[in-house]
Design a protein around this motif. Structure first.
Motif, mmCIF file in Angstrom:
data_model
loop_
_atom_site.group_PDB
_atom_site.id
_atom_site.type_symbol
_atom_site.label_atom_id
_atom_site.label_comp_id
_atom_site.label_asym_id
_atom_site.label_seq_id
_atom_site.Cartn_x
_atom_site.Cartn_y
_atom_site.Cartn_z
ATOM 1 N N ALA A 15 1.070 0.714 -3.933
ATOM 2 C CA ALA A 15 0.682 0.016 -2.708
ATOM 3 C C ALA A 15 0.703 0.981 -1.537
ATOM 4 C CB ALA A 15 1.624 -1.163 -2.436
ATOM 5 N N TRP A 16 -0.169 0.720 -0.579
ATOM 6 C CA TRP A 16 -0.159 1.423 0.698
ATOM 7 C C TRP A 16 0.103 0.375 1.755
ATOM 8 C CZ3 TRP A 16 -2.698 2.875 -3.549
ATOM 9 C CH2 TRP A 16 -2.626 4.218 -3.913
ATOM 10 N N ALA A 17 1.146 0.600 2.537
ATOM 11 C CA ALA A 17 1.639 -0.441 3.438
ATOM 12 C C ALA A 17 1.894 0.111 4.826
ATOM 13 C CB ALA A 17 2.920 -1.059 2.871
ATOM 14 N N SER A 18 2.083 -0.806 5.749
ATOM 15 C CA SER A 18 2.395 -0.420 7.122
ATOM 16 C C SER A 18 3.707 0.353 7.160
ATOM 17 C CB SER A 18 2.507 -1.671 8.002
ATOM 18 O OG SER A 18 3.075 -1.350 9.255
ATOM 19 N N PRO A 19 3.775 1.441 7.952
ATOM 20 C CA PRO A 19 5.032 2.185 8.066
ATOM 21 C C PRO A 19 6.101 1.422 8.832
ATOM 22 C CG PRO A 19 3.392 3.072 9.575
ATOM 23 C CD PRO A 19 2.680 2.060 8.739
ATOM 24 N N ALA A 20 5.702 0.336 9.507
ATOM 25 C CA ALA A 20 6.666 -0.490 10.241
ATOM 26 C C ALA A 20 7.363 -1.434 9.264
ATOM 27 C CB ALA A 20 5.956 -1.280 11.331
ATOM 28 N N MET A 21 8.669 -1.257 9.092
ATOM 29 C CA MET A 21 9.442 -2.094 8.182
ATOM 30 C C MET A 21 10.578 -2.769 8.936
ATOM 31 S SD MET A 21 9.778 -0.026 4.582
ATOM 32 C CE MET A 21 8.331 0.584 3.710
ATOM 33 N N LEU A 60 6.809 -6.724 -0.117
ATOM 34 C CA LEU A 60 5.452 -6.495 0.361
ATOM 35 C C LEU A 60 4.812 -7.825 0.711
ATOM 36 C CD1 LEU A 60 4.130 -3.906 -2.275
ATOM 37 C CD2 LEU A 60 4.871 -3.435 0.068
ATOM 38 N N HIS A 61 4.474 -8.009 1.982
ATOM 39 C CA HIS A 61 3.755 -9.220 2.390
ATOM 40 C C HIS A 61 2.272 -9.033 2.090
ATOM 41 C CE1 HIS A 61 7.142 -11.241 4.252
ATOM 42 N NE2 HIS A 61 7.467 -10.100 4.842
ATOM 43 N N VAL A 62 1.682 -10.009 1.454
ATOM 44 C CA VAL A 62 0.278 -9.966 1.070
ATOM 45 C C VAL A 62 -0.469 -11.056 1.826
ATOM 46 C CG1 VAL A 62 -1.366 -10.164 -0.843
ATOM 47 C CG2 VAL A 62 0.861 -9.079 -1.213
ATOM 48 N N SER A 63 -1.540 -10.667 2.525
ATOM 49 C CA SER A 63 -2.347 -11.614 3.289
ATOM 50 C C SER A 63 -3.797 -11.510 2.841
ATOM 51 C CB SER A 63 -2.238 -11.325 4.791
ATOM 52 O OG SER A 63 -2.905 -10.109 5.108
ATOM 53 N N GLU A 64 -4.651 -12.270 3.494
ATOM 54 C CA GLU A 64 -6.075 -12.215 3.168
ATOM 55 C C GLU A 64 -6.679 -10.858 3.513
ATOM 56 O OE1 GLU A 64 -7.589 -14.269 7.361
ATOM 57 O OE2 GLU A 64 -7.777 -15.340 5.459
ATOM 58 N N LYS A 65 -5.980 -10.083 4.351
ATOM 59 C CA LYS A 65 -6.457 -8.753 4.708
ATOM 60 C C LYS A 65 -6.051 -7.693 3.683
ATOM 61 C CE LYS A 65 -6.506 -9.583 9.713
ATOM 62 N NZ LYS A 65 -5.993 -9.116 11.035
ATOM 63 N N THR A 66 -5.139 -8.037 2.786
ATOM 64 C CA THR A 66 -4.682 -7.086 1.787
ATOM 65 C C THR A 66 -5.724 -6.938 0.688
ATOM 66 O OG1 THR A 66 -2.388 -7.766 2.186
ATOM 67 C CG2 THR A 66 -2.825 -6.490 0.189
ATOM 68 N N ALA A 67 -6.099 -5.725 0.384
ATOM 69 C CA ALA A 67 -7.037 -5.450 -0.713
ATOM 70 C C ALA A 67 -6.241 -5.263 -1.993
ATOM 71 C CB ALA A 67 -7.858 -4.212 -0.406
ATOM 72 N N VAL A 68 -6.468 -6.131 -2.968
ATOM 73 C CA VAL A 68 -5.842 -6.005 -4.281
ATOM 74 C C VAL A 68 -6.928 -5.549 -5.247
ATOM 75 C CG1 VAL A 68 -4.510 -7.144 -6.080
ATOM 76 C CG2 VAL A 68 -4.240 -7.861 -3.698
ATOM 77 N N VAL A 69 -6.721 -4.391 -5.867
ATOM 78 C CA VAL A 69 -7.784 -3.724 -6.622
ATOM 79 C C VAL A 69 -7.309 -3.387 -8.029
ATOM 80 C CG1 VAL A 69 -9.302 -1.706 -6.697
ATOM 81 C CG2 VAL A 69 -8.733 -2.750 -4.499
ATOM 82 N N ASP A 70 -8.179 -3.605 -9.011
ATOM 83 C CA ASP A 70 -7.914 -3.223 -10.388
ATOM 84 C C ASP A 70 -7.989 -1.703 -10.499
ATOM 85 O OD1 ASP A 70 -8.789 -2.499 -13.246
ATOM 86 O OD2 ASP A 70 -8.259 -4.612 -13.461
ATOM 87 N N ALA A 71 -6.945 -1.090 -11.056
ATOM 88 C CA ALA A 71 -6.866 0.375 -11.109
ATOM 89 C C ALA A 71 -7.978 0.989 -11.938
ATOM 90 C CB ALA A 71 -5.514 0.802 -11.679
ATOM 91 N N MET A 77 -1.402 -3.087 2.818
ATOM 92 C CA MET A 77 -2.815 -2.922 3.129
ATOM 93 C C MET A 77 -3.648 -2.924 1.846
ATOM 94 S SD MET A 77 -2.453 0.159 5.893
ATOM 95 C CE MET A 77 -1.368 0.023 7.308
ATOM 96 N N VAL A 78 -3.189 -2.159 0.854
ATOM 97 C CA VAL A 78 -3.888 -2.040 -0.422
ATOM 98 C C VAL A 78 -2.864 -2.085 -1.547
ATOM 99 C CG1 VAL A 78 -5.308 -0.541 -1.880
ATOM 100 C CG2 VAL A 78 -5.762 -0.665 0.571
ATOM 101 N N ILE A 79 -3.183 -2.836 -2.594
ATOM 102 C CA ILE A 79 -2.363 -2.879 -3.804
ATOM 103 C C ILE A 79 -3.263 -2.545 -4.986
ATOM 104 C CG2 ILE A 79 -1.069 -4.357 -5.384
ATOM 105 C CD1 ILE A 79 -0.073 -5.918 -2.958
ATOM 106 N N VAL A 80 -2.827 -1.611 -5.810
ATOM 107 C CA VAL A 80 -3.554 -1.257 -7.029
ATOM 108 C C VAL A 80 -2.742 -1.767 -8.217
ATOM 109 C CG1 VAL A 80 -4.402 0.621 -8.472
ATOM 110 C CG2 VAL A 80 -4.640 0.752 -5.983
ATOM 111 N N CYS A 81 -3.369 -2.601 -9.035
ATOM 112 C CA CYS A 81 -2.666 -3.242 -10.145
ATOM 113 C C CYS A 81 -3.402 -2.988 -11.460
ATOM 114 C CB CYS A 81 -2.531 -4.739 -9.878
ATOM 115 S SG CYS A 81 -4.107 -5.620 -9.779
ATOM 116 N N ASP A 111 -0.152 6.794 9.623
ATOM 117 C CA ASP A 111 -0.612 6.726 8.243
ATOM 118 C C ASP A 111 0.180 5.668 7.478
ATOM 119 O OD1 ASP A 111 -2.410 8.765 8.637
ATOM 120 O OD2 ASP A 111 -1.112 10.322 7.820
ATOM 121 N N PRO A 112 -0.475 4.956 6.571
ATOM 122 C CA PRO A 112 0.274 3.997 5.737
ATOM 123 C C PRO A 112 1.225 4.747 4.815
ATOM 124 C CG PRO A 112 -1.984 4.218 4.952
ATOM 125 C CD PRO A 112 -1.916 4.961 6.264
#
Length: 344
Positions: free
Chosen positions: A114-120, A84-95, A131-135, A55-56
């Motif tokens: 944000a919801w991110a990979s558990p691997a740090m 937090l690394h942000v790529s083209e796969k990252t969903a950035v969404v207006d809250a 994976m997802v950022i809510v702003c 799970d993220p």
């Protein structure tokens, strides 16, 4: 993703209304009205397959620096900062609106979830991929939650209830605003299926196990599994909601359910072949492309012609039927495994 086991036994569900605070994505529970829920269903006599990812992790805090391809997030706890690394796969969404945003829309001093990979990484500060950022979160606003659907119940009245990895049941009907990520095109309730990833807006939660809510709107992300596998019992197996026709009842070996390769592969539109020169080898193809090759008695699979992966159980053949552990087939076919043991 590790499958969750849920305790059996009835629990009272108590509806609650809570203040919607940006500082708390999971609203606290309090007493209120009633809501029906039944927990039950016996566990099948085998282990559930392990899922391909964990799970993220949910992160929130204040942006202290906007980097070229990411953000430095100051978390208000003892865990400290994180990159937090942000790529083209990252969903950035207006809250508020659910509209798609970009990294340029996030500013220093903004509060984000944000919801991110558990691997740090082990660096200081640690780094991970978002994976997802809510702003664009207003004060006193209940932030939507990123969830993956584990199991779906469809009722005769058209209501759809989805158990998610957050141990939350989302109750949806024809009045629920459903839309797709980025395009915001309307989607139907048929898009809510095991493995679907969603962003759900809600502010009322029922105190129960699992918790329950009726979201006002739900964003549905592109489906990234090849399908889903439902294991409701040794002799009750379904692929994409259709019961699998089996040449014989599957069997359990060392707590692993062994499924016929041909039955599952063909249900997914694949072709299963073997040659007279190597009758111990089975090849599974789709659209003329090799997916994987198995060897009876072997404990590995050759994936896409040249990659070798270990199997959890040896490939077996009984009375002309070749079987592989359900966990291995789920991995080889990139299937979401629908969780069991709960009625909601």
């Amino acid at each position: 993703m590790n499958m969750k086991r849920f305790a059996c036994g009835a629990l009272a569900a108590v509806l609650l209304a809570v203040p919607a605070l940006a500082a708390d994505p999971g609203a606290p529970l309090a007493e209120g009205g009633e809501q029906d829920m039944v927990i039950g269903g016996g566990a099948p006599g085998f282990q559930l397959p392990q899922q391909r990812t964990l799970d993220p992790v949910e992160l929130y805090g204040t942006v202290t620096s906007v980097l070229e391809n990411g953000l430095l997030l100051a978390r208000g706890d003892e865990k400290g900062d994180v990159v937090l690394h942000v790529s083209e796969k990252t969903a950035v969404v207006d809250a508020v609106t659910g509209e798609s945003r970009s990294l340029e829309d996030v500013k220093e001093s903004d509060t984000i979830y944000a919801w991110a990979s558990p691997a740090m990484t082990r660096s200081l500060p640690p780094q991970t991929s978002a994976m997802v950022i809510v702003c664009n979160i207003p004060q006193d606003f209940h932030v939507p939650t990123y969830l993956e659907v584990q199991r779906v119940s469809r009722k005769e009245d058209g209501t759809v209830s989805a158990l998610t990895n957050g141990s939350i049941v989302l109750h949806m009907n024809e009045d629920t605003e459903l839309f797709s990520y980025q395009t915001k095109d309307a989607v139907g309730l048929d898009s809510i299926k095991p493995g679907a990833k969603v962003l759900a807006w809600y502010s009322m939660v029922a105190m129960s196990m699992p918790a329950q809510t009726t979201p006002s709107k739900v964003m549905v992300f592109p489906y990234d599994y090849a399908g889903w596998l439902s294991l409701n019992g040794v002799d009750d197996v379904a692929v994409n909601g259709e019961k699998l026709e089996l040449p014989a009842v599957p069997y359990v070996e060392d707590e692993e359910l062994m499924l016929p390769v041909r039955s599952l592969a063909e249900a997914l539109g694949c072709e299963v072949t073997w040659s007279a020169e190597r009758p111990d080898q089975i090849e599974v193809e789709k659209d003329g492309r090799s997916l994987y090759t198995l060897t009876i008695g072997g404990d590995t699979a050759v994936v896409e012609g040249d990659m070798v992966t270990e199997l959890t159980r040896t490939v077996t053949a009984r009375e002309g039927v070749t079987s592989v552990a359900a966990s291995d087939l789920a991995s080889l076919h990139d299937l979401k495994v629908e969780s069991w043991g709960i009625t909601f």
